[in-house]
Motif scaffolding. Sequence first.
Motif, PDB file in Angstrom:
ATOM      1  N   ILE A 181       0.644  -0.798   0.113  1.00 13.41           N
ATOM      2  CA  ILE A 181      -0.316   0.020  -0.084  1.00 13.41           C
ATOM      3  C   ILE A 181       0.777   1.297   0.147  1.00 13.41           C
ATOM      4  CG2 ILE A 181      -1.660   0.933   1.611  1.00 13.41           C
ATOM      5  CD1 ILE A 181      -2.767  -1.436   2.651  1.00 13.41           C
ATOM      6  N   ASP A 182       2.164   1.044   0.892  1.00 19.35           N
ATOM      7  CA  ASP A 182       3.046   2.380   0.940  1.00 19.35           C
ATOM      8  C   ASP A 182       3.732   2.865  -0.056  1.00 19.35           C
ATOM      9  OD1 ASP A 182       1.848   2.644   3.802  1.00 19.35           O
ATOM     10  OD2 ASP A 182       3.233   1.831   4.700  1.00 19.35           O
ATOM     11  N   ASN A 183       3.899   2.069  -0.746  1.00 16.15           N
ATOM     12  CA  ASN A 183       5.392   1.412  -2.362  1.00 16.15           C
ATOM     13  C   ASN A 183       4.613   2.307  -3.390  1.00 16.15           C
ATOM     14  OD1 ASN A 183       6.548   1.699  -3.869  1.00 16.15           O
ATOM     15  ND2 ASN A 183       7.671  -0.721  -3.334  1.00 16.15           N
ATOM     16  N   PRO A 184       4.705   3.740  -3.710  1.00 16.83           N
ATOM     17  CA  PRO A 184       4.027   3.735  -5.449  1.00 16.83           C
ATOM     18  C   PRO A 184       3.851   3.435  -6.565  1.00 16.83           C
ATOM     19  CG  PRO A 184       5.842   4.931  -4.520  1.00 16.83           C
ATOM     20  CD  PRO A 184       5.615   4.041  -3.263  1.00 16.83           C
ATOM     21  N   LYS A 185       4.931   2.427  -6.708  1.00 15.64           N
ATOM     22  CA  LYS A 185       4.835   1.819  -7.612  1.00 15.64           C
ATOM     23  C   LYS A 185       4.612   0.677  -7.730  1.00 15.64           C
ATOM     24  CE  LYS A 185      10.554   2.796  -8.110  1.00 15.64           C
ATOM     25  NZ  LYS A 185      11.852   2.317  -8.103  1.00 15.64           N
ATOM     26  N   SER A 186       3.824  -0.508  -6.582  1.00 14.76           N
ATOM     27  CA  SER A 186       2.512  -1.168  -6.481  1.00 14.76           C
ATOM     28  C   SER A 186       2.121  -0.917  -7.642  1.00 14.76           C
ATOM     29  CB  SER A 186       2.141  -1.530  -5.186  1.00 14.76           C
ATOM     30  OG  SER A 186       3.294  -1.555  -4.528  1.00 14.76           O
TER      31      SER A 186
END
Length: 206
Positions: A181-186
């Motif tokens: 959730i916190d990773n913008p690359k997800s």
Amino acid sequence: MTSKSIKDFTLSGGQKAVVWLLGLALVALFVSSLTYRMSHPGNKVEFQQQSKGGGMPGGMGGMSEDAMKHVRELMERLGKEPDNMEIQLELANSFMMIRAYGRAQTFFEKVVSVEPENVQALMGLGMCFYQAEQFDKAAEAFDKIVAINPDDSMALFNAAVVKKYYLHKHEEADAQLKQIIDNPKSSDEMRKRAEEELKRDAHAEQ
């Protein structure tokens, strides 16, 4: 090996070779054991392969004549080139797509033994372990992908689901879901699924 070089390998090696056979622009196999599918119908481990064309139903009987011919050709080539990892990986993917998981596992293991950072082979191997209900080994395979590429949201999600529902390692699972959730690359899809899993936990605690 950097994540860039890994990506380059998987797209220019085994994945390109298997495109002709597997055939869908993007295929995701949603699989789980019968018991947990009945108990937790919303919880599935994801497997993603890159391909294009037409799909195949599961089982050896679902293979087209051309597909069967291609597998036979691969086996003949493998007999002449037993150390060719691209052929090993293509065969593994071919068997994986028809859900012949035991056969696929054999070839994925051979690739990983030679190329321990081959992400595609590790993902496939994790799915084979999952199908065999060897959940510790499945989680380990998915975690190895995360160690190689921390931005791999599908591997994170797979590891989290296995740990949460099969190994009962809830804290580790929640940490990996939050990482997605916190990773913008997800990917948007994996972020959505991670959020749903955490919401399910919150509702269960109420």
